[in-house]
Design an enzyme around this catalytic site. Structure first.
Site, PDB file in Angstrom:
ATOM      1  N   GLU A 240      25.280  15.723  70.385  1.00 32.56           N
ATOM      2  CA  GLU A 240      25.420  14.540  71.226  1.00 32.56           C
ATOM      3  C   GLU A 240      26.645  14.678  72.133  1.00 32.56           C
ATOM      4  O   GLU A 240      26.577  14.409  73.336  1.00 32.56           O
ATOM      5  CB  GLU A 240      25.552  13.310  70.319  1.00 32.56           C
TER       6      GLU A 240
ATOM      7  N   ASP B  44      26.577  14.840  76.195  1.00 30.00           N
ATOM      8  CA  ASP B  44      27.255  13.793  76.971  1.00 30.00           C
ATOM      9  C   ASP B  44      28.277  14.391  77.936  1.00 30.00           C
ATOM     10  O   ASP B  44      28.386  13.949  79.086  1.00 30.00           O
ATOM     11  CB  ASP B  44      27.959  12.798  76.033  1.00 30.00           C
TER      12      ASP B  44
ATOM     13  N   SER C 127      20.333   9.302  75.667  1.00 28.34           N
ATOM     14  CA  SER C 127      21.740   9.720  75.776  1.00 28.34           C
ATOM     15  C   SER C 127      21.960  10.444  77.088  1.00 28.34           C
ATOM     16  O   SER C 127      22.928  10.178  77.808  1.00 28.34           O
ATOM     17  CB  SER C 127      22.109  10.703  74.665  1.00 28.34           C
TER      18      SER C 127
ATOM     19  N   ASP D 216      10.657   2.671  91.445  1.00 29.46           N
ATOM     20  CA  ASP D 216       9.973   1.901  90.404  1.00 29.46           C
ATOM     21  C   ASP D 216       9.094   2.858  89.589  1.00 29.46           C
ATOM     22  O   ASP D 216       8.331   3.636  90.158  1.00 29.46           O
ATOM     23  CB  ASP D 216       9.123   0.820  91.083  1.00 29.46           C
ATOM     24  N   ILE D 217       9.228   2.808  88.274  1.00 30.26           N
ATOM     25  CA  ILE D 217       8.404   3.658  87.404  1.00 30.26           C
ATOM     26  C   ILE D 217       7.290   2.772  86.844  1.00 30.26           C
ATOM     27  O   ILE D 217       7.573   1.739  86.228  1.00 30.26           O
ATOM     28  CB  ILE D 217       9.239   4.273  86.260  1.00 30.26           C
TER      29      ILE D 217
ATOM     30  N   GLY E 181       7.781  -3.331  89.233  1.00 28.24           N
ATOM     31  CA  GLY E 181       8.945  -4.190  89.003  1.00 28.24           C
ATOM     32  C   GLY E 181       9.626  -3.820  87.695  1.00 28.24           C
ATOM     33  O   GLY E 181       9.312  -2.795  87.073  1.00 28.24           O
TER      34      GLY E 181
ATOM     35  N   ASP F 145      10.595  -3.496  83.882  1.00 32.33           N
ATOM     36  CA  ASP F 145       9.851  -3.492  82.618  1.00 32.33           C
ATOM     37  C   ASP F 145      10.772  -3.029  81.491  1.00 32.33           C
ATOM     38  O   ASP F 145      11.775  -2.366  81.728  1.00 32.33           O
ATOM     39  CB  ASP F 145       8.612  -2.588  82.733  1.00 32.33           C
TER      40      ASP F 145
END
Ligand SMILES: *[C@@H]1O[C@H](CO)[C@@H](O)[C@H](O)[C@H]1NC(C)=O
Ligand SMILES: *[C@@H]1O[C@H](CO)[C@@H](O)[C@H](O)[C@H]1NC(C)=O
Ligand SMILES: *[C@@H]1O[C@H](CO)[C@@H](O)[C@H](O)[C@H]1NC(C)=O
Ligand SMILES: *[C@@H]1O[C@H](CO)[C@@H](O)[C@H](O)[C@H]1NC(C)=O
Length: 614
Positions: free
Chosen positions: A308, A312, A525, A566-567, A585, A587
Site C-alpha cells: 500500500e 501510494d 487506493s 461521466d462514467i 450523472g 452515481d
C-alpha cells in the site's frame, strides 16, 4: 486508592484559568494542581451518581471475551473532552470553503481553530477535579487541549468508569486488547466528556488496508512496456493520457501528505526503480520526508516494503512530480491508539506550516465498527483540517457495496450494504475506481467502466443533509432513479446518508514496483493517490497565481460536473447483488466521474468565480 470525589464548585478554579487563546501544556499543569486543592476541600462519595455513557450490547463479531483484565495492568486512557464551540468550527469550515463568502480561502491557524475546539474552562476544571480525586493527572495531546491522556491501572479505571475492563481476543489474529462493553461517567460530567478510549471501540489497528489486489505479472519487466496503456497495464503515462494530466508541474508548490497505517513502509528503492522505468523523462525522483506518529518507522529493508505504501508513494510522486511529499508512518507504539485519530492529533499539535496541502489516506474500515461519538470526532477533525486549508482525500475501499472484508465477520449483516469510514465523512473527498478497455478498431481509444471493486454507497452515521448540501442535487437525481434501476434494494442502503464516492479515477491493473519486482495492483487506493496528485498539481497552478490552495474540495467538485468524464457503465457488486449501477450523472460507484485535467484546472484557477462554458 482514594475514594472518588464529587466535583466541587469550580469558582475558585475558574479564576486560575489561562487567558483565552493560551491552552498550552504549562497552564494546564498549573491548573491541575489548583484543581486538586479545590477537590480535596469537599470530598463526597459519587459512585451512586454515575450515568451510563457508552455501551454495546454484545461482544463484537470476531472477538471473544477472555476474562477480566489484571487489576495492575497499565491502561493508556484518552479522554475526548467536549469542545466549547464545535458548531463554530463547522461554520468557520463552511465560511472559508464557500464561494462568495468574504472569508473564502482565508484559512484558519492552529490557534484560531483552537478557539473553537478547546474545551470550555469549566469542562477542564470539572474533569481534572474528578481525575485528581482519583490520584490521576492527565496531559493534553492537542494544542487546544480537547484530548487528554493519562496512564492508570485497570483497577483504578474500573472504579473511575464504574466498569469491568476485560481482555478480548481477536479470533483471527490472536491479538488481545483490553476493552469493555459499557462504562459510566459521573453524572455532572455529562456534557463535559464526549467519550473515553479505549473502551467500546474494538479494532486495535483502527483501520483495514484497502484491498490493493497485487497481481505479480512477471519476474522482470518484459511484458510491461514503460508507457503501457491497456486493460492489463496502466502506467503513469497511461494515467496522463486517460485523464489529460500534464507530465510535469511547471512550478511545484504546496505539498502532499501520505498516510501509512499498520507498519506499511514506503521504500525508496522501489520508488526509484519505478521512476527510472516508468518516468524516463524524470532523471530521479525527489526524496520524500518522513514523519513518525505513534512510534511509526519506515524500515528501508526492501523485504519490509509495504504494498500500500509503495503504491501510494509511486502514484503521488510519480504523477505530481516535484511537489514536496511527506510520508506519515503511523505506528503501533500504543496498539490501542486509533490510527486516524493519532494522525489528527499530530496535526492538532502542529502549526499550519507543518500541514500538507493535500492529505491522502488510502485506508478504510467498516463504518459500523466505529461508535458514533468516535467517528464524529474523527470526522470533525477533518473539518478542522479543511478549515486550515487541507484537501482531505480518502479511498472508498475495494469491496464494492459489501465494504471491507473483516476476518471472522459476516460480510453483509441482514443482507444490507456496508458503508465505509472515513470515506463516509462529509468533510472529506472520497475517490472510487474505474477500469479501462481498449477499443481495437480505434487504436489509442478507451472505454472507461466502473471498476467492480469500487466502494460506494450511503452512510448510516452521517445523515444530517445540511452537512453535505453540496451533493444533494446530484445525489437526489440518482435516488429518484434508484427504484427503477434497482427495484429490490429498498432497506439495503440509507437514502438519507452522505453518499460516496465523490469522484473516481482509473484504479485497475496499475503498474507498480514492490519489493524489487514489477507488478500490477487494483484498488481505490491508486485512484485516491492519482486524484490527490491532480489536486496537488492544480494547487501548484493556483499558488503560482498567488491564490490560496483549494482546501475542502467538494463544493468545487460538485459545482463543476463538466470537468469530469461521466462514467455510465459497470457496477460495484456485493452482498449477492449487482451493487449500484454507474449511470448518467453522479452515481455511488464512480461519483461525478473521472477528471478531465484541463477543465478541472481551468475551473480550479477560476474558483470561486463562476465558470462559464466549461
Ligand atoms: C461565518 O460567516 C457568517 C456570515 O458572514 C458570520 O456571521 C459568522 O460569524 C462566520 N462564522 C465564523 C465561525 O467565522
Ligand atoms: C504513560 O506511560 C508510558 C510508558 O511508561 C509513558 O511513555 C507515557 O509518557 C505515559 N503517559 C502519560 C500521559 O503519563
Ligand atoms: C455492561 O456490561 C456487562 C458485561 O461486561 C453486563 O453484565 C452489564 O449488564 C452491562 N450493563 C449495561 C448497563 O449494559
Ligand atoms: C480483494 O480482491 C480479491 C481478488 O479480486 C477478491 O477475491 C476479494 O474478495 C477482495 N476483497 C475485498 C475485501 O474486496
Amino acid at each position: 486508592m482514594q475514594e472518588l470525589l464529587t466535583r466541587s464548585t469550580p469558582s475558585t478554579v475558574r479564576a486560575t484559568m489561562p487567558a483565552k487563546g493560551s491552552y498550552g501544556m504549562v497552564s494546564y499543569l498549573i491548573l491541575a494542581t489548583m484543581c486538586f486543592a479545590a477537590a480535596s476541600a469537599s470530598p463526597r462519595g459519587r459512585r451512586a451518581d454515575m450515568t451510563l455513557h457508552e455501551y454495546i450490547t454484545s461482544v463484537p463479531a470476531g472477538f471473544v471475551d477472555s476474562g477480566p483484565a489484571k487489576p495492575d495492568t497499565i491502561l493508556d486512557l484518552r479522554i475526548a473532552l467536549v469542545q466549547n464551540n464545535q458548531d463554530g468550527l463547522i461554520e468557520a469550515f463552511h465560511n472559508v470553503s464557500t464561494p462568495g463568502h468574504p472569508s473564502f480561502g482565508q484559512y484558519l491557524s492552529l490557534e484560531e481553530v483552537a478557539e473553537f475546539t478547546a474545551p470550555a474552562p469549566d469542562t477542564v476544571s470539572a474533569v481534572n477535579i474528578w481525575l485528581e480525586a482519583a490520584g490521576l493527572s492527565a496531559s493534553p495531546t492537542t494544542f487546544a487541549g480537547d484530548w487528554l491522556r493519562l496512564n492508570t491501572t485497570v483497577s483504578t479505571a474500573n472504579k473511575l468508569l464504574d466498569t469491568t475492563f476485560s481482555i478480548f481476543t481477536d479470533t483471527k489474529t490472536g491479538q488481545q486488547s483490553i476493552r469493555t462493553l459499557n462504562y459510566s461517567i459521573p453524572s455532572d460530567l455529562v456534557g463535559h466528556i464526549e467519550f473515553v478510549h479505549p473502551t467500546i471501540f474494538f479494532s486495535s489497528t483502527g483501520s483495514a488496508k484497502s484491498n490493493s489486489t497485487i497481481v505479480a505479472r512477471a519476474p522482470n519487466r518484459n511484458g510491461f512496456p514503460w508507457n503501457g496503456c491497456n486493460e492489463d497495464l496502466v502506467t503513469p503515462t497511461c494515467v496522463q493520457r486517460l485523464h489529460g494530466v500534464p507530465a510535469t508541474v511547471p512550478h511545484p508548490a504546496g505539498s502532499i501528505g501520505v498516510s501509512g497505517i499498520g507498519d506499511q513502509y514506503a521504500n525508496d528503492e522501489d520508488l526509484e526503480s519505478f521512476m527510472r522505468y516508468y518516468r524516463p523523462d524524470i532523471p530521479r525522483p525527489d526524496v520524500f520526508l518522513e514523519v513518525s506518529v505513534n512510534g511509526g518507522k519506515n524500515d528501508q529493508d526492501i523485504t519490509q516494503a509495504g504494498e500500500e505504501a509503495d503504491l501510494d508513494m509511486q502514484y503521488t510522486m510519480g504523477i505530481a512530480v516535484g511537489v514536496p511529499t511527506t510520508f506519515y508512518s503511523i505506528g503501533r507504539a500504543n496498539p490501542d491508539v486509533v490510527a486516524f485519530e493519532a494522525l489528527l492529533n499530530y496535526f492538532q499539535q502542529n502549526p499550519n506550516k507543518n500541514l500538507p496541502s493535500v492529505l491522502l489516506t488510502a485506508y478504510s474500515a467498516r463504518e459500523s465498527q466505529f461508535p458514533t461519538a468516535l467517528s464524529r470526532r474523527i470526522c470533525t477533525g477533518y473539518a478542522d483540517l479543511g478549515a486550515r486549508g487541507v484537501s482531505v482525500i480518502f479511498s472508498t475501499g475495494d469491496g464494492g457495496v459489501a465494504g471491507p472484508e473483516l476476518p471472522g465477520v459476516e460480510r453483509c449483516p441482514e443482507g444490507k450494504f456496508v458503508p465505509v469510514f472515513p470515506a463516509s465523512c462529509p468533510y472529506v473527498t472520497s475517490v472510487g475506481a474505474t477500469a479501462i478497455q481498449s477499443v481495437p478498431e480505434h487504436v489509442g481509444t478507451f472505454i472507461q467502466d466502473a471498476a467492480a471493486i469500487s466502494g460506494g454507497g450511503f452512510s448510516n452515521q452521517f445523515t444530517n443533509s445540511a452537512e453535505f448540501s453540496w451533493q444533494s442535487s446530484a445525489v437526489d437525481s440518482y435516488l429518484r432513479n434508484l427504484p427503477r434501476l434497482h427495484p429490490t434494494y429498498a432497506g439495503k442502503y440509507n437514502p438519507f446518508g452522505r453518499a460516496y464516492p465523490d469522484v473516481s479515477t482509473v484504479g485497475s491493473e496499475i503498474a507498480m514496483d514492490y519489493r524489487g519486482r514489477a507488478q500490477t495492483a487494483d484498488g481505490t487506493s491508486a485512484s485516491a493517490a492519482i486524484f490527490a496528485s491532480i489536486i496537488a498539481m492544480i494547487n501548484a497552478e493556483r499558488l503560482a497565481q498567488n491564490k490560496p490552495t483549494l482546501g475542502f474540495l467538494n463544493r468545487f467538485l460538485y459545482a463543476n460536473p463538466n470537468a469530469f468524464q461521466d462514467i455510465t457503465r459497470g457496477s460495484n457488486p456485493g452482498c449477492n447483488t449487482a451493487g449500484f449501477s454507474a449511470t448518467t450523472g453522479w452515481d455511488p460507484v464512480t461519483g461525478l466521474g473521472t477528471p478531465i485535467y484541463n477543465r478541472l484546472s481551468a475551473a480550479g484557477l477560476a474558483w470561486p468565480a463562476p465558470l462559464h462554458n466549461a
